[in-house]
Design a protein around this motif. Structure first.
Motif, PDB file in Angstrom:
ATOM      1  N   MET A   1      13.925 -23.778 -35.874  1.00  0.00           N
ATOM      2  CA  MET A   1      13.245 -23.908 -34.662  1.00  0.00           C
ATOM      3  C   MET A   1      13.440 -24.965 -33.755  1.00  0.00           C
ATOM      4  O   MET A   1      12.946 -25.091 -32.559  1.00  0.00           O
TER       5      MET A   1
ATOM      6  N   LEU B   1       8.634 -23.629 -40.463  1.00  0.00           N
ATOM      7  CA  LEU B   1       7.679 -24.664 -39.908  1.00  0.00           C
ATOM      8  C   LEU B   1       8.297 -25.907 -40.013  1.00  0.00           C
ATOM      9  O   LEU B   1       8.025 -26.817 -39.047  1.00  0.00           O
ATOM     10  N   CYS B   2       9.054 -26.258 -40.940  1.00  0.00           N
ATOM     11  CA  CYS B   2       9.638 -27.517 -40.837  1.00  0.00           C
ATOM     12  C   CYS B   2      10.313 -27.976 -39.807  1.00  0.00           C
ATOM     13  O   CYS B   2      10.359 -28.992 -39.279  1.00  0.00           O
TER      14      CYS B   2
ATOM     15  N   TRP C   1      10.186 -26.647 -36.810  1.00  0.00           N
ATOM     16  CA  TRP C   1       9.284 -26.771 -35.810  1.00  0.00           C
ATOM     17  C   TRP C   1       8.719 -28.142 -35.818  1.00  0.00           C
ATOM     18  O   TRP C   1       8.690 -28.685 -34.700  1.00  0.00           O
ATOM     19  N   GLY C   2       8.540 -28.986 -37.054  1.00  0.00           N
ATOM     20  CA  GLY C   2       7.949 -30.258 -37.064  1.00  0.00           C
ATOM     21  C   GLY C   2       8.904 -31.075 -36.339  1.00  0.00           C
ATOM     22  O   GLY C   2       8.858 -31.983 -35.692  1.00  0.00           O
TER      23      GLY C   2
END
Lengths: 374, 536
Positions: free
Chosen positions: B272, B339-340, B342-343
């Motif tokens: 992401m 998710l990671c 994205w962070g």
């Protein structure tokens, strides 16, 4: 007994105590205690907590679909916003002639030189119809979208990516002024709900108490779902979908059911959010918001329900504090949260606590089977 | 040539110029002294002279700056009171007593307008000539025909020549002679202007009394055919315009998605933070531009050439560090990777915001990339778009060569197809992973360099492309570079063809909706991978 299936006796005690605090004590402390009293809860705190409780409901919905069924949705912000918009339409109508242009139409329609409400606004002046929309619109969208997606067996990241595309497309759509939903600015400047003025502390406290009740109801309902046979199948789908199919279950209807329910829950949360926060606009649908929902659930601990609530509270509490104290460092904190949780805390805070308490039963599946938020 | 002969020729030429000047001077004198009808004659004379010196004089007359002294000299006096001789342009320090403004009435003013636009046909500046010719297309009378002939004889610039021909034909259209009208219609058939089409169509219309606007049947027929000709030409040029902007958008999408096709498509990493790699490339371009402006100001036009490797290396470096430190630990857990990363993207955005500020920064096109190729029909193909299309093609070619003609490419393919087996035969899979991820991010950096030339460069640059990039890769089919190329170009073209009908935003929404539906029908994308890896 169903009560025992849902929670252990000790857990019931905690839940009832917290519910009492949120539904009765906090609103009462805000309305009835004088401002200078040491136990007085400020209106700001009530507004903030009320908002966070809406997020907690969303996190519960996310936990059902991601934590229990293993489907990561990046479109839950859309369902939340749709519920919010449905309620917002009603609230816009309740402004009446108190808007800036003193017209029967909302200001943004006057601005666009529209003479009457578009057809899809009809009947929204009735509260119950709007309440029906809050449930039906996200539910119907989720059902149709989910039906085709699950039928084509779109799974894993593909599903996540197309839900993200869905909410992104919806955001672009709602940004258009021609949509009749206020474009960029969305709906705001609400005056009254069900005849009560929104700005009154008593109205706010009531909304707060209602949100707390919905949160409690949603938690118990989710708890009921995941401890039922239906919930077991969901967990089985998460862990080994092909095996579920070979055992004679059709995962489509299980997935579709929980997906639609999850979307409806988000819609209701959105409807409660709008009168308390006082604004709804398309930025709620931005992909970033939906991903943040996932991190609330992950921080608290997936597949535990209580973890979702804790996570939503914690992350949003942190956010409120950071954005006031160190606004430029919030994104670092949030980003780090994403990284740390995925790398080191696969079971979230609840997992951490459980590991401390009972090192043997640390996996979420095992813990969920034992039915506790101990 | 004989020297004497040359001298005579030169003299003749000079005397020619001098004679023309003398004529202008005569007209100007008439302007200063004559009554209104004499003035009218003078204005027409000056307009028809086609002399460049007459232009500022008429302009001054229009602006009310032309003055006459009692002894008949004509002066131009501007707003600040500076006086100059109208003919020679020499400054006049003291304005004689009794100097009066040369006044004009409305009838003269109209005449003056026509004379001015006629004269501008002979101006030095091409744009000025073109504008004048276009103005004459809209309103010109038969009296200007000789002037147009004169201008046509002199004109070298093809665009202006075309405009003049149209203007001439439009004047001839109102001629009483049917043959003249016919040839004018035929001349107009070569135009691509919508206004000409309307004029031609109007000829075939019936008047209120039932007679045709154009009495001659042959001319009418010719007009009809000409209008149809013009119509096809306009349509063709529109089509070409859409196709070009579609391919251009497609090449941008391709540059954004190609890196993702490697990291997501081949390696299966949901990155992401891919959009932020674009952003890094764009900011690297910005930084290189600053360095050039500071230390290599003379060669600032070529900063882009240095920015290309800089963008690639910086993004690749960031990507490799991320792979080594974080992403490596998440292999096999795609949702967590999502998710990671994205962070990571949030952190990268905030870093850029704090280093460069939250506002967009300015990245200028180098001068050799501004402007464009003007097509005959008013369509302009901007150079920066053309450069980006070519750049995308080169990048695709290089990636293809790298994947199919080098040892690293062989390793990458081996690891993608069967990691364990590749490991067993001695491929350092970990190293290959890092390099592949770095390559994907580096290509995104190249995409960022390209984006900086056509759009805003700001911290949110990547966010706006991440959904599009994923759509392209998913549509094209995971694991297929060819699919990505076709999907990107196809999406770009479809988007641009939808835009005129649906508007930019709605067009994009329709495309997204189409992809969502398409994925339901063909979850594997346009080009499905065959074999066992499909279910993985």
């Amino acid at each position: 007994m169903i009560t025992q299936r849902l929670l252990t006796t000790r857990a019931w005690g905690v839940v009832i105590a917290v519910a009492l605090l949120l539904i009765v004590l906090l609103p009462a402390a805000n309305v009835f205690l004088p401002v200078d009293h040491s136990l007085h809860i400020s209106t700001y705190a009530i507004a903030l907590l009320g908002k966070i409780m809406c997020y907690m409901i969303v996190a519960l919905a996310m936990d059902l679909i991601w934590g229990y069924t293993g489907i990561l949705s990046l479109g839950h912000g859309l369902f939340f916003a749709l519920g919010g918009y449905a309620m917002g339409m009603h609230l816009m109508r309740m402004i009446g002639r108190e808007g800036q242009y003193q017209s029967d139409l909302p200001d943004f329609m006057v601005f666009l030189d529209w003479k009457e409400y578009p057809w899809y606004w009809s009947f929204t002046e009735h509260f119950w119809y709007a309440a029906l929309l809050v449930v039906l619109v996200p539910g119907a969208l989720a059902f149709v979208f989910g039906f085709f997606a699950f039928r084509s067996r779109i799974k894993g990241v593909y599903f996540s990516i197309i839900t993200q595309a869905l909410t992104f497309a919806a955001m672009l759509l709602f940004f258009r002024n021609d949509m009749g939903f206020g474009g960029n600015n969305g709906f705001t400047d609400f005056k009254r709900v069900l005849g009560y003025r929104i700005a009154e502390p008593a109205t706010r406290a009531t909304l707060f108490a209602i949100t707390a009740m919905v949160l409690l109801g949603a938690f118990l309902l989710c708890r009921y779902l995941v401890t039922s046979k239906f919930g077991r199948v969901l967990t089985a789908i998460r862990d080994a979908e092909s095996r579920v199919m070979f055992s004679g279950y059709n995962p489509l209807w299980y997935k579709l059911g929980v997906w639609t329910f999850s979307a409806v829950l988000c819609g209701i949360a959105g409807a409660l959010y709008v009168p308390q926060v006082g604004i709804i606009n398309p930025s709620e649908m931005s992909p970033a918001n939906s991903i943040e929902i996932a991190i609330w659930t992950a921080v608290g601990g997936r597949g535990t329900l209580i973890g979702a609530i804790v996570g939503a509270g914690l992350v949003n509490g942190l956010k409120s504090w950071f954005t006031v104290a160190f606004p430029e460092y919030w994104l670092y904190a949030l980003g780090a949260l994403f990284i740390v949780v995925t790398l080191y805390l696969p079971n979230g805070i609840v997992g951490l606590v459980r590991k401390r308490a009972r090192p043997a039963a640390a996996t979420p599946a095992a813990a969920a089977a034992q039915g506790g938020n101990a | 040539m004989h020297v004497a002969l040359r001298l005579i020729l030169l003299l003749a030429l000079c005397s020619g110029v001098a004679r023309a000047h003398a004529a202008v001077a005569d007209w100007v004198r008439q302007l200063a002294t004559g009554d209104n009808s004499a003035k009218a004659e003078a204005i027409d004379g000056l307009g028809a002279s086609g002399e460049t010196v007459a232009l500022p004089i008429l302009q001054a007359l229009q602006d009310g700056a032309l003055h006459a002294t009692p002894d008949g000299t004509v002066l131009v006096i501007d707003e600040r009171g500076n006086a100059a001789d109208a003919m020679s342009g020499a400054a006049v320090l003291s304005v004689p007593e009794g100097t009066e403004k040369i006044s004009i009435n409305n009838r003269l003013r109209r005449q003056l307008g026509a004379a001015l636009s006629g004269l501008k046909l002979f101006a030095q500046d091409v744009q000025l000539r073109l504008n004048a010719a276009r103005a004459l297309q809209e309103n010109a009378g038969e009296e200007l025909l000789p002037l147009l002939d004169k201008a046509l004889a002199k004109e070298q610039e093809p665009a202006v020549k075309d405009a003049l021909l149209i203007a001439q034909a439009k004047i001839n259209l109102s001629s009483a002679d049917a043959a003249k009208r016919l040839s004018a219609v035929r001349a107009l058939a070569n135009s691509s202007s919508g206004a000409v089409k309307t004029t031609l169509l109007a000829m075939a219309q019936r008047n209120a009394d039932g007679s045709f606007a154009e009495p001659d049947a042959e001319v009418r027929h010719a007009a009809h055919m000409a209008a149809r000709n013009i119509d096809t030409r306009i349509k063709r040029s529109e089509l070409l315009g859409h196709a070009f902007s579609g391919v251009s958008l497609g090449s941008v999408l391709l540059l954004c998605a190609l890196g993702l096709a490697i990291t997501f498509g081949l390696m299966g990493i949901i990155n992401m933070a891919h959009g932020e790699m674009l952003m890094i490339g764009a900011y690297a371009t910005y930084a290189v531009q600053i360095v050039f402006q500071k230390y290599l100001a003379a060669h600032v036009d070529w900063y882009l050439l240095a920015a290309v490797p800089a963008g690639f290396l910086l993004a690749a470096l960031v990507g490799m560090v991320l792979e080594r430190s974080i992403i490596r630990h998440l292999y096999g857990r795609p949702l967590e990777t999502l998710l990671c990363t994205w962070g990571i993207s949030l952190i990268l955005i905030q870093i850029v915001r704090q280093v460069f500020g939250a506002q967009n920064v300015e990245v200028a096109n180098p001068s050799w990339m501004s402007g464009g190729i003007a097509m005959s029909s008013g369509l302009v193909l901007p150079y920066n778009r053309i450069v980006i299309i070519a750049f995308a093609a080169v990048v695709v070619l290089l990636v293809w060569l790298l994947m199919n003609r080098t040892r690293l490419g062989l390793y990458v393919r081996a690891v993608t197809q069967n990691r364990t087996m590749a490991d067993c035969v001695g491929v350092a899979t970990g190293k290959v992973d890092t390099l592949t991820f770095g390559l994907g991010c580096g290509i995104a950096g190249l995409g960022g360099v390209a984006l900086s030339q056509i759009g805003n460069v700001g911290p949110e640059l990547g966010q706006s492309y991440i959904v599009d990039s994923f759509m392209v890769v998913v549509l094209g089919g995971v694991g297929q570079l060819a699919g990505t190329i076709i999907a990107a170009t196809g999406l770009g073209v479809v988007n641009k063809f939808l835009e005129p009908y649906a508007g930019a935003v709605l067009g994009k929404i329709l495309v997204l909706a189409f992809i969502i539906i398409f994925i339901q029908r063909r979850p594997q994308g346009l080009f499905a991978m065959k074999g066992r890896s499909v279910e993985a």
